[in-house]
Design a protein around this motif. Structure first.
Motif, PDB file in Angstrom:
ATOM      1  N   VAL A   1       0.826  -1.206   0.000  1.00  0.00           N
ATOM      2  CA  VAL A   1       0.000   0.000   0.000  1.00  0.00           C
ATOM      3  C   VAL A   1       0.865   1.262   0.000  1.00  0.00           C
ATOM      4  CG1 VAL A   1      -1.682   1.298   1.359  1.00  0.00           C
ATOM      5  CG2 VAL A   1      -1.949  -1.158   1.079  1.00  0.00           C
ATOM      6  N   LYS A   2       1.923   1.255   0.772  1.00  0.00           N
ATOM      7  CA  LYS A   2       2.822   2.410   0.838  1.00  0.00           C
ATOM      8  C   LYS A   2       3.407   2.725  -0.536  1.00  0.00           C
ATOM      9  CE  LYS A   2       7.225   3.668   2.922  1.00  0.00           C
ATOM     10  NZ  LYS A   2       8.313   3.199   3.781  1.00  0.00           N
ATOM     11  N   HIS A   3       3.756   1.698  -1.286  1.00  0.00           N
ATOM     12  CA  HIS A   3       4.313   1.901  -2.622  1.00  0.00           C
ATOM     13  C   HIS A   3       3.262   2.439  -3.602  1.00  0.00           C
ATOM     14  CE1 HIS A   3       7.080  -1.249  -0.946  1.00  0.00           C
ATOM     15  NE2 HIS A   3       7.895  -0.224  -1.186  1.00  0.00           N
ATOM     16  N   ALA A   4       2.015   2.027  -3.421  1.00  0.00           N
ATOM     17  CA  ALA A   4       0.938   2.537  -4.277  1.00  0.00           C
ATOM     18  C   ALA A   4       0.727   4.027  -4.043  1.00  0.00           C
ATOM     19  CB  ALA A   4      -0.357   1.771  -4.014  1.00  0.00           C
ATOM     20  N   VAL A   5       0.782   4.451  -2.786  1.00  0.00           N
ATOM     21  CA  VAL A   5       0.615   5.872  -2.458  1.00  0.00           C
ATOM     22  C   VAL A   5       1.782   6.676  -3.027  1.00  0.00           C
ATOM     23  CG1 VAL A   5       0.531   7.535  -0.559  1.00  0.00           C
ATOM     24  CG2 VAL A   5      -0.779   5.420  -0.409  1.00  0.00           C
ATOM     25  N   ILE A   6       2.991   6.184  -2.829  1.00  0.00           N
ATOM     26  CA  ILE A   6       4.176   6.893  -3.330  1.00  0.00           C
ATOM     27  C   ILE A   6       4.159   6.976  -4.844  1.00  0.00           C
ATOM     28  CG2 ILE A   6       6.700   6.737  -3.539  1.00  0.00           C
ATOM     29  CD1 ILE A   6       6.688   5.576  -0.662  1.00  0.00           C
ATOM     30  N   SER A   7       3.848   5.881  -5.528  1.00  0.00           N
ATOM     31  CA  SER A   7       3.828   5.906  -6.990  1.00  0.00           C
ATOM     32  C   SER A   7       2.722   6.825  -7.521  1.00  0.00           C
ATOM     33  CB  SER A   7       3.684   4.496  -7.563  1.00  0.00           C
ATOM     34  OG  SER A   7       2.468   3.912  -7.180  1.00  0.00           O
ATOM     35  N   SER A   8       1.604   6.911  -6.820  1.00  0.00           N
ATOM     36  CA  SER A   8       0.532   7.819  -7.246  1.00  0.00           C
ATOM     37  C   SER A   8       0.957   9.274  -7.095  1.00  0.00           C
ATOM     38  CB  SER A   8      -0.736   7.556  -6.441  1.00  0.00           C
ATOM     39  OG  SER A   8      -1.216   6.268  -6.681  1.00  0.00           O
ATOM     40  N   PHE A   9       1.590   9.606  -5.974  1.00  0.00           N
ATOM     41  CA  PHE A   9       2.072  10.975  -5.791  1.00  0.00           C
ATOM     42  C   PHE A   9       3.175  11.331  -6.789  1.00  0.00           C
ATOM     43  CE2 PHE A   9       0.237  11.057  -1.390  1.00  0.00           C
ATOM     44  CZ  PHE A   9      -0.563  12.176  -1.601  1.00  0.00           C
ATOM     45  N   ILE A  10       4.042  10.387  -7.098  1.00  0.00           N
ATOM     46  CA  ILE A  10       5.084  10.628  -8.100  1.00  0.00           C
ATOM     47  C   ILE A  10       4.446  10.868  -9.456  1.00  0.00           C
ATOM     48  CG2 ILE A  10       6.954   9.502  -9.387  1.00  0.00           C
ATOM     49  CD1 ILE A  10       7.843   8.271  -6.709  1.00  0.00           C
ATOM     50  N   CYS A  11       3.428  10.105  -9.782  1.00  0.00           N
ATOM     51  CA  CYS A  11       2.719  10.280 -11.053  1.00  0.00           C
ATOM     52  C   CYS A  11       2.099  11.674 -11.147  1.00  0.00           C
ATOM     53  CB  CYS A  11       1.641   9.201 -11.178  1.00  0.00           C
ATOM     54  SG  CYS A  11       0.640   9.314 -12.650  1.00  0.00           S
ATOM     55  N   VAL A  12       1.440  12.109 -10.076  1.00  0.00           N
ATOM     56  CA  VAL A  12       0.835  13.450 -10.060  1.00  0.00           C
ATOM     57  C   VAL A  12       1.921  14.523 -10.188  1.00  0.00           C
ATOM     58  CG1 VAL A  12      -0.463  15.089  -8.644  1.00  0.00           C
ATOM     59  CG2 VAL A  12      -1.200  12.723  -8.790  1.00  0.00           C
ATOM     60  N   GLY A  13       3.035  14.342  -9.486  1.00  0.00           N
ATOM     61  CA  GLY A  13       4.127  15.311  -9.558  1.00  0.00           C
ATOM     62  C   GLY A  13       4.715  15.424 -10.950  1.00  0.00           C
ATOM     63  N   ILE A  14       4.927  14.291 -11.609  1.00  0.00           N
ATOM     64  CA  ILE A  14       5.468  14.307 -12.975  1.00  0.00           C
ATOM     65  C   ILE A  14       4.502  14.984 -13.928  1.00  0.00           C
ATOM     66  CG2 ILE A  14       6.057  12.809 -14.928  1.00  0.00           C
ATOM     67  CD1 ILE A  14       7.319  10.890 -12.874  1.00  0.00           C
ATOM     68  N   ILE A  15       3.223  14.697 -13.789  1.00  0.00           N
ATOM     69  CA  ILE A  15       2.220  15.328 -14.657  1.00  0.00           C
ATOM     70  C   ILE A  15       2.188  16.839 -14.429  1.00  0.00           C
ATOM     71  CG2 ILE A  15      -0.260  15.490 -15.109  1.00  0.00           C
ATOM     72  CD1 ILE A  15      -0.351  12.438 -14.604  1.00  0.00           C
ATOM     73  N   CYS A  16       2.297  17.275 -13.172  1.00  0.00           N
ATOM     74  CA  CYS A  16       2.340  18.717 -12.884  1.00  0.00           C
ATOM     75  C   CYS A  16       3.577  19.358 -13.510  1.00  0.00           C
ATOM     76  CB  CYS A  16       2.324  18.962 -11.382  1.00  0.00           C
ATOM     77  SG  CYS A  16       0.713  18.700 -10.626  1.00  0.00           S
ATOM     78  N   LEU A  17       4.720  18.684 -13.423  1.00  0.00           N
ATOM     79  CA  LEU A  17       5.942  19.229 -14.029  1.00  0.00           C
ATOM     80  C   LEU A  17       5.840  19.307 -15.549  1.00  0.00           C
ATOM     81  CD1 LEU A  17       8.783  17.574 -11.924  1.00  0.00           C
ATOM     82  CD2 LEU A  17       8.168  19.991 -12.031  1.00  0.00           C
ATOM     83  N   ILE A  18       5.301  18.276 -16.151  1.00  0.00           N
ATOM     84  CA  ILE A  18       5.165  18.261 -17.617  1.00  0.00           C
ATOM     85  C   ILE A  18       4.255  19.387 -18.088  1.00  0.00           C
ATOM     86  CG2 ILE A  18       4.167  16.954 -19.541  1.00  0.00           C
ATOM     87  CD1 ILE A  18       5.271  14.418 -18.189  1.00  0.00           C
ATOM     88  N   ASN A  19       3.186  19.644 -17.350  1.00  0.00           N
ATOM     89  CA  ASN A  19       2.221  20.667 -17.762  1.00  0.00           C
ATOM     90  C   ASN A  19       2.489  22.043 -17.170  1.00  0.00           C
ATOM     91  OD1 ASN A  19       0.303  19.191 -19.449  1.00  0.00           O
ATOM     92  ND2 ASN A  19       0.012  17.974 -17.607  1.00  0.00           N
ATOM     93  N   SER A  20       3.576  22.211 -16.450  1.00  0.00           N
ATOM     94  CA  SER A  20       3.858  23.502 -15.817  1.00  0.00           C
ATOM     95  C   SER A  20       4.104  24.622 -16.825  1.00  0.00           C
ATOM     96  CB  SER A  20       5.038  23.380 -14.864  1.00  0.00           C
ATOM     97  OG  SER A  20       6.215  23.078 -15.574  1.00  0.00           O
ATOM     98  N   ASN A  21       4.494  24.266 -18.049  1.00  0.00           N
ATOM     99  CA  ASN A  21       4.687  25.315 -19.056  1.00  0.00           C
ATOM    100  C   ASN A  21       3.389  26.052 -19.373  1.00  0.00           C
ATOM    101  OD1 ASN A  21       3.511  23.152 -20.428  1.00  0.00           O
ATOM    102  ND2 ASN A  21       4.480  23.729 -22.347  1.00  0.00           N
ATOM    103  N   VAL A  22       2.242  25.427 -19.138  1.00  0.00           N
ATOM    104  CA  VAL A  22       0.955  26.080 -19.369  1.00  0.00           C
ATOM    105  C   VAL A  22       0.799  27.287 -18.459  1.00  0.00           C
ATOM    106  CG1 VAL A  22      -1.548  25.752 -19.205  1.00  0.00           C
ATOM    107  CG2 VAL A  22      -0.131  23.975 -20.203  1.00  0.00           C
ATOM    108  N   LEU A  23       1.334  27.206 -17.256  1.00  0.00           N
ATOM    109  CA  LEU A  23       1.229  28.319 -16.309  1.00  0.00           C
ATOM    110  C   LEU A  23       2.000  29.555 -16.763  1.00  0.00           C
ATOM    111  CD1 LEU A  23       1.550  26.406 -12.942  1.00  0.00           C
ATOM    112  CD2 LEU A  23      -0.487  27.496 -13.861  1.00  0.00           C
ATOM    113  N   PHE A  24       3.035  29.368 -17.568  1.00  0.00           N
ATOM    114  CA  PHE A  24       3.902  30.483 -17.931  1.00  0.00           C
ATOM    115  C   PHE A  24       3.793  30.920 -19.390  1.00  0.00           C
ATOM    116  CE2 PHE A  24       5.998  27.994 -14.572  1.00  0.00           C
ATOM    117  CZ  PHE A  24       5.903  28.920 -13.565  1.00  0.00           C
ATOM    118  N   LYS A  25       3.542  29.993 -20.286  1.00  0.00           N
ATOM    119  CA  LYS A  25       3.592  30.330 -21.709  1.00  0.00           C
ATOM    120  C   LYS A  25       2.250  30.233 -22.427  1.00  0.00           C
ATOM    121  CE  LYS A  25       8.308  29.487 -22.112  1.00  0.00           C
ATOM    122  NZ  LYS A  25       9.301  30.172 -22.791  1.00  0.00           N
ATOM    123  N   TYR A  26       1.215  29.813 -21.750  1.00  0.00           N
ATOM    124  CA  TYR A  26      -0.082  29.638 -22.384  1.00  0.00           C
ATOM    125  C   TYR A  26      -0.676  30.996 -22.753  1.00  0.00           C
ATOM    126  CZ  TYR A  26      -4.456  27.175 -23.245  1.00  0.00           C
ATOM    127  OH  TYR A  26      -5.552  26.614 -23.830  1.00  0.00           O
ATOM    128  N   GLY A  27      -1.094  31.132 -24.001  1.00  0.00           N
ATOM    129  CA  GLY A  27      -1.702  32.373 -24.459  1.00  0.00           C
ATOM    130  C   GLY A  27      -0.735  33.336 -25.112  1.00  0.00           C
TER     131      GLY A  27
END
Length: 146
Positions: free
Chosen positions: A119-145
């Motif tokens: 269970v601990k590994h499932a929680v960690i892998s889910s948070f890592i997944c969310v973090g990677i997705i946030c990093l990948i899409n962070s350019n939207v916060l600065f360059k969108y528009g």
């Protein structure tokens, strides 16, 4: 009632029902089934789906009934809502991928759940997944528009 208003009303109904049912899923998984790896992924999935539900449908509701999206009135708010929508929908999809991969590995490797993936590994892998997705899409916060 015009077609746009009907779509706006349907969007509001979707938000209400989706929130209720995702909350019930979250409570069920958290209170009773949180010791099982698959249901940890369902916890994250219910949160991601609720966030995605609000991101897409509230905008349609405001446009249908108030003529414009109230939260999209400035460039920073538009950027944040776009980031929010991208991250929520991609997180939902990738949590499903993680869940499918975990199920496959538990079938292929006999001791996968007993010794390797807990269970601990499932929680960690889910948070890592969310973090990677946030990093990948962070350019939207600065360059969108621009």
């Amino acid at each position: 009632m015009t077609a746009i208003q009907v779509m706006g009303a349907l969007a509001l109904v979707l938000v209400i029902l989706g929130t209720i049912f995702n909350f019930l899923i979250f409570l069920t998984c958290f209170l009773r089934l949180r010791k099982q790896v698959t249901f940890i992924f369902f916890l994250f999935l219910s949160v991601a789906d609720t966030v995605a539900l609000y991101g897409w449908n509230i905008v349609h509701f405001f446009v249908a009934f108030f003529g414009r999206g109230l939260i999209l009135s400035t460039i920073p708010s538009c950027r944040f809502v776009s980031f929010y929508q991208y991250v929520a929908s991609q997180t939902s999809a990738w949590i499903l991928v993680l869940m499918s991969l975990e199920r496959l590995l538990s079938i292929l490797i006999k001791r996968w759940r007993l010794q390797i993936f807990k269970v601990k590994h499932a929680v960690i892998s889910s948070f890592i997944c969310v973090g990677i997705i946030c990093l990948i899409n962070s350019n939207v916060l600065f360059k969108y528009g621009h």
